[in-house]
Write a protein that holds these residues in place. Structure first.
Motif, PDB file in Angstrom:
ATOM      1  N   PRO A   2     -20.698 -43.584  28.030  1.00  8.02           N
ATOM      2  CA  PRO A   2     -19.249 -43.356  28.011  1.00  8.02           C
ATOM      3  C   PRO A   2     -18.488 -44.410  27.220  1.00  8.02           C
ATOM      4  CG  PRO A   2     -20.118 -42.962  30.207  1.00  8.02           C
ATOM      5  CD  PRO A   2     -21.249 -43.558  29.408  1.00  8.02           C
ATOM      6  N   ALA A   3     -19.067 -45.593  27.062  1.00  8.10           N
ATOM      7  CA  ALA A   3     -18.397 -46.650  26.301  1.00  8.10           C
ATOM      8  C   ALA A   3     -18.244 -46.307  24.823  1.00  8.10           C
ATOM      9  CB  ALA A   3     -19.177 -47.963  26.449  1.00  8.10           C
ATOM     10  N   HIS A   4     -18.977 -45.291  24.341  1.00 12.26           N
ATOM     11  CA  HIS A   4     -18.900 -44.901  22.931  1.00 12.26           C
ATOM     12  C   HIS A   4     -17.756 -43.923  22.654  1.00 12.26           C
ATOM     13  CE1 HIS A   4     -23.435 -45.897  22.933  1.00 12.26           C
ATOM     14  NE2 HIS A   4     -22.834 -46.826  22.208  1.00 12.26           N
ATOM     15  N   ARG A   5     -17.032 -43.490  23.688  1.00 11.04           N
ATOM     16  CA  ARG A   5     -16.066 -42.403  23.529  1.00 11.04           C
ATOM     17  C   ARG A   5     -15.055 -42.664  22.424  1.00 11.04           C
ATOM     18  NH1 ARG A   5     -11.093 -41.629  24.300  1.00 11.04           N
ATOM     19  NH2 ARG A   5     -10.849 -43.653  25.340  1.00 11.04           N
ATOM     20  N   GLU A   6     -14.377 -43.790  22.454  1.00 16.05           N
ATOM     21  CA  GLU A   6     -13.301 -44.037  21.502  1.00 16.05           C
ATOM     22  C   GLU A   6     -13.815 -44.086  20.070  1.00 16.05           C
ATOM     23  OE1 GLU A   6      -9.714 -47.314  20.721  1.00 16.05           O
ATOM     24  OE2 GLU A   6     -10.859 -47.348  22.594  1.00 16.05           O
ATOM     25  N   ALA A   7     -14.927 -44.781  19.858  1.00 15.37           N
ATOM     26  CA  ALA A   7     -15.471 -44.901  18.506  1.00 15.37           C
ATOM     27  C   ALA A   7     -15.946 -43.543  17.988  1.00 15.37           C
ATOM     28  CB  ALA A   7     -16.612 -45.903  18.491  1.00 15.37           C
ATOM     29  N   LEU A   8     -16.550 -42.725  18.850  1.00 19.06           N
ATOM     30  CA  LEU A   8     -17.018 -41.410  18.417  1.00 19.06           C
ATOM     31  C   LEU A   8     -15.861 -40.446  18.189  1.00 19.06           C
ATOM     32  CD1 LEU A   8     -20.172 -41.057  20.674  1.00 19.06           C
ATOM     33  CD2 LEU A   8     -20.124 -41.332  18.189  1.00 19.06           C
ATOM     34  N   ALA A   9     -14.794 -40.570  18.966  1.00 17.38           N
ATOM     35  CA  ALA A   9     -13.613 -39.737  18.731  1.00 17.38           C
ATOM     36  C   ALA A   9     -13.029 -40.032  17.353  1.00 17.38           C
ATOM     37  CB  ALA A   9     -12.572 -39.983  19.818  1.00 17.38           C
ATOM     38  N   GLU A  10     -12.998 -41.308  16.982  1.00 18.03           N
ATOM     39  CA  GLU A  10     -12.504 -41.682  15.644  1.00 18.03           C
ATOM     40  C   GLU A  10     -13.418 -41.133  14.561  1.00 18.03           C
ATOM     41  OE1 GLU A  10     -12.245 -43.732  11.981  1.00 18.03           O
ATOM     42  OE2 GLU A  10     -13.879 -44.167  13.373  1.00 18.03           O
ATOM     43  N   ALA A  11     -14.742 -41.156  14.809  1.00 25.16           N
ATOM     44  CA  ALA A  11     -15.700 -40.646  13.833  1.00 25.16           C
ATOM     45  C   ALA A  11     -15.530 -39.143  13.624  1.00 25.16           C
ATOM     46  CB  ALA A  11     -17.127 -40.962  14.278  1.00 25.16           C
ATOM     47  N   ALA A  12     -15.317 -38.395  14.709  1.00 26.49           N
ATOM     48  CA  ALA A  12     -15.144 -36.944  14.595  1.00 26.49           C
ATOM     49  C   ALA A  12     -13.864 -36.598  13.838  1.00 26.49           C
ATOM     50  CB  ALA A  12     -15.133 -36.306  15.974  1.00 26.49           C
ATOM     51  N   ALA A  31     -13.895 -32.000  19.509  1.00 26.67           N
ATOM     52  CA  ALA A  31     -12.627 -32.570  19.068  1.00 26.67           C
ATOM     53  C   ALA A  31     -12.449 -33.933  19.730  1.00 26.67           C
ATOM     54  CB  ALA A  31     -11.476 -31.641  19.441  1.00 26.67           C
ATOM     55  N   PRO A  32     -11.676 -34.836  19.126  1.00 25.47           N
ATOM     56  CA  PRO A  32     -11.526 -36.180  19.703  1.00 25.47           C
ATOM     57  C   PRO A  32     -11.144 -36.175  21.177  1.00 25.47           C
ATOM     58  CG  PRO A  32     -10.603 -36.142  17.490  1.00 25.47           C
ATOM     59  CD  PRO A  32     -10.992 -34.721  17.819  1.00 25.47           C
ATOM     60  N   GLU A  33     -10.249 -35.269  21.577  1.00 20.18           N
ATOM     61  CA  GLU A  33      -9.814 -35.258  22.972  1.00 20.18           C
ATOM     62  C   GLU A  33     -10.881 -34.681  23.912  1.00 20.18           C
ATOM     63  OE1 GLU A  33      -8.223 -31.454  21.049  1.00 20.18           O
ATOM     64  OE2 GLU A  33      -8.446 -33.575  20.512  1.00 20.18           O
ATOM     65  N   ARG A  34     -11.926 -34.081  23.343  1.00 19.58           N
ATOM     66  CA  ARG A  34     -13.018 -33.525  24.145  1.00 19.58           C
ATOM     67  C   ARG A  34     -14.253 -34.419  24.139  1.00 19.58           C
ATOM     68  NH1 ARG A  34     -12.772 -30.581  27.934  1.00 19.58           N
ATOM     69  NH2 ARG A  34     -14.828 -29.673  27.498  1.00 19.58           N
ATOM     70  N   MET A  35     -14.163 -35.596  23.521  1.00 18.72           N
ATOM     71  CA  MET A  35     -15.347 -36.430  23.356  1.00 18.72           C
ATOM     72  C   MET A  35     -15.900 -36.903  24.699  1.00 18.72           C
ATOM     73  SD  MET A  35     -17.405 -37.366  21.026  1.00 18.72           S
ATOM     74  CE  MET A  35     -16.391 -37.005  19.585  1.00 18.72           C
ATOM     75  N   ALA A  36     -15.019 -37.306  25.616  1.00 19.57           N
ATOM     76  CA  ALA A  36     -15.490 -37.778  26.924  1.00 19.57           C
ATOM     77  C   ALA A  36     -16.278 -36.690  27.633  1.00 19.57           C
ATOM     78  CB  ALA A  36     -14.316 -38.247  27.775  1.00 19.57           C
ATOM     79  N   ALA A  37     -15.782 -35.452  27.595  1.00 22.18           N
ATOM     80  CA  ALA A  37     -16.466 -34.338  28.247  1.00 22.18           C
ATOM     81  C   ALA A  37     -17.814 -34.054  27.583  1.00 22.18           C
ATOM     82  CB  ALA A  37     -15.586 -33.089  28.218  1.00 22.18           C
ATOM     83  N   GLU A  38     -17.872 -34.189  26.252  1.00 21.48           N
ATOM     84  CA  GLU A  38     -19.135 -33.938  25.551  1.00 21.48           C
ATOM     85  C   GLU A  38     -20.159 -35.013  25.879  1.00 21.48           C
ATOM     86  OE1 GLU A  38     -22.071 -32.296  23.048  1.00 21.48           O
ATOM     87  OE2 GLU A  38     -20.379 -31.504  24.191  1.00 21.48           O
ATOM     88  N   ILE A  39     -19.722 -36.266  25.961  1.00 26.86           N
ATOM     89  CA  ILE A  39     -20.638 -37.341  26.355  1.00 26.86           C
ATOM     90  C   ILE A  39     -21.165 -37.073  27.764  1.00 26.86           C
ATOM     91  CG2 ILE A  39     -20.782 -39.793  26.933  1.00 26.86           C
ATOM     92  CD1 ILE A  39     -18.804 -40.300  24.610  1.00 26.86           C
ATOM     93  N   GLU A  40     -20.287 -36.681  28.664  1.00 23.83           N
ATOM     94  CA  GLU A  40     -20.698 -36.389  30.040  1.00 23.83           C
ATOM     95  C   GLU A  40     -21.699 -35.234  30.075  1.00 23.83           C
ATOM     96  OE1 GLU A  40     -18.693 -35.199  34.373  1.00 23.83           O
ATOM     97  OE2 GLU A  40     -17.426 -35.511  32.613  1.00 23.83           O
ATOM     98  N   ARG A  41     -21.460 -34.203  29.244  1.00 17.03           N
ATOM     99  CA  ARG A  41     -22.374 -33.050  29.199  1.00 17.03           C
ATOM    100  C   ARG A  41     -23.760 -33.484  28.734  1.00 17.03           C
ATOM    101  NH1 ARG A  41     -24.644 -29.245  25.854  1.00 17.03           N
ATOM    102  NH2 ARG A  41     -23.991 -30.399  23.992  1.00 17.03           N
ATOM    103  N   ARG A  42     -23.799 -34.289  27.684  1.00 12.65           N
ATOM    104  CA  ARG A  42     -25.099 -34.718  27.149  1.00 12.65           C
ATOM    105  C   ARG A  42     -25.832 -35.627  28.131  1.00 12.65           C
ATOM    106  NH1 ARG A  42     -24.992 -34.936  20.573  1.00 12.65           N
ATOM    107  NH2 ARG A  42     -23.440 -33.301  20.257  1.00 12.65           N
ATOM    108  N   LEU A  43     -25.097 -36.484  28.805  1.00 12.11           N
ATOM    109  CA  LEU A  43     -25.743 -37.363  29.786  1.00 12.11           C
ATOM    110  C   LEU A  43     -26.256 -36.563  30.983  1.00 12.11           C
ATOM    111  CD1 LEU A  43     -23.417 -40.505  29.703  1.00 12.11           C
ATOM    112  CD2 LEU A  43     -25.603 -40.138  28.523  1.00 12.11           C
TER     113      LEU A  43
END
Length: 202
Positions: free
Chosen positions: A25-35, A50-62
């Motif tokens: 989850p610590a990667h959320r902000e950096a990955l949102a910027e990358a997307a 999408a950047p605002e969905r990054m946290a949910a996508e990280i949670e899904r993958r984990l």
């Protein structure tokens, strides 16, 4: 987390052009910027959060990691900038097969050495540490950029699964299935290393 399963155990893979870290989850902000680099989530033929969905996508993958079917990574370029995500997915530990997929790369890192380096690191770990018998790649039949990139790796087209998946917009995806086998790996490894070593045009 199923750390006892080597296919899902956290591992950091590093090369001259890329570093793959266990996703968190610590990667959320950096990955949102990358997307946001290239507005990748607007591409109809692939699925990028999408950047605002990054946290949910990280949670899904984990969650898939904890279930034993995925090992997700955050990808960083040689300068340490977040470049995207990739995974081992559809893990079949009993048959020693994985798929490298759910991959996306920020626009400014595309057509660089980063993708080749990532695939070399992932394939090397799969064949030489996890002792895989085959590694798959799958993509939309109409995603010609992705298909060319997979073919440049040396993967062979196994076939096309027609009307395989329903896309977020409701259309049906024909899925191209490629693979590299353990017997092919030494030649593919030499080919990928040659691609990384040769001079690159500006």
């Amino acid at each position: 987390m199923t750390a006892s399963n080597p296919f899902t155990a956290p591992v950091t893979l590093t090369g001259p052009h890329a570093r793959l870290e266990p996703l968190s989850p610590a990667h959320r902000e950096a990955l949102a910027e990358a997307a946001d680099d290239g507005a990748l989530w607007k591409l109809w033929y692939t699925s990028v959060p999408a950047p605002e969905r990054m946290a949910a996508e990280i949670e899904r993958r984990l969650g898939l990691r904890d279930a034993g079917s995925m090992n997700p990574f955050a990808v960083f370029d040689a300068q340490g900038r977040a470049a995207g995500m990739t995974t081992y997915m559809h893990i079949d530990a009993a048959n020693r097969r994985v798929e490298i997929g759910s991959t996306w790369t920020r626009a400014s890192c595309q057509r660089s050495a980063l993708n080749t380096q990532c695939k070399l690191l992932l394939l090397q770990h799969a064949f030489e540490t996890l002792d895989c018998i085959a590694v798959e790649f799958r993509t939309h039949r109409l995603n010609t950029q992705s298909r060319r990139a997979i073919e440049r790796l040396g993967a062979q087209l196994d076939g096309i699964l027609r009307s395989h998946l329903r896309m977020p917009d409701g259309t049906l995806r024909d899925t191209c299935v490629y693979s590299i086998t353990a017997a092919e790996w030494p030649t593919v490894r030499n080919h990928l290393q040659w691609q990384l070593d040769k001079p690159r045009s500006a």
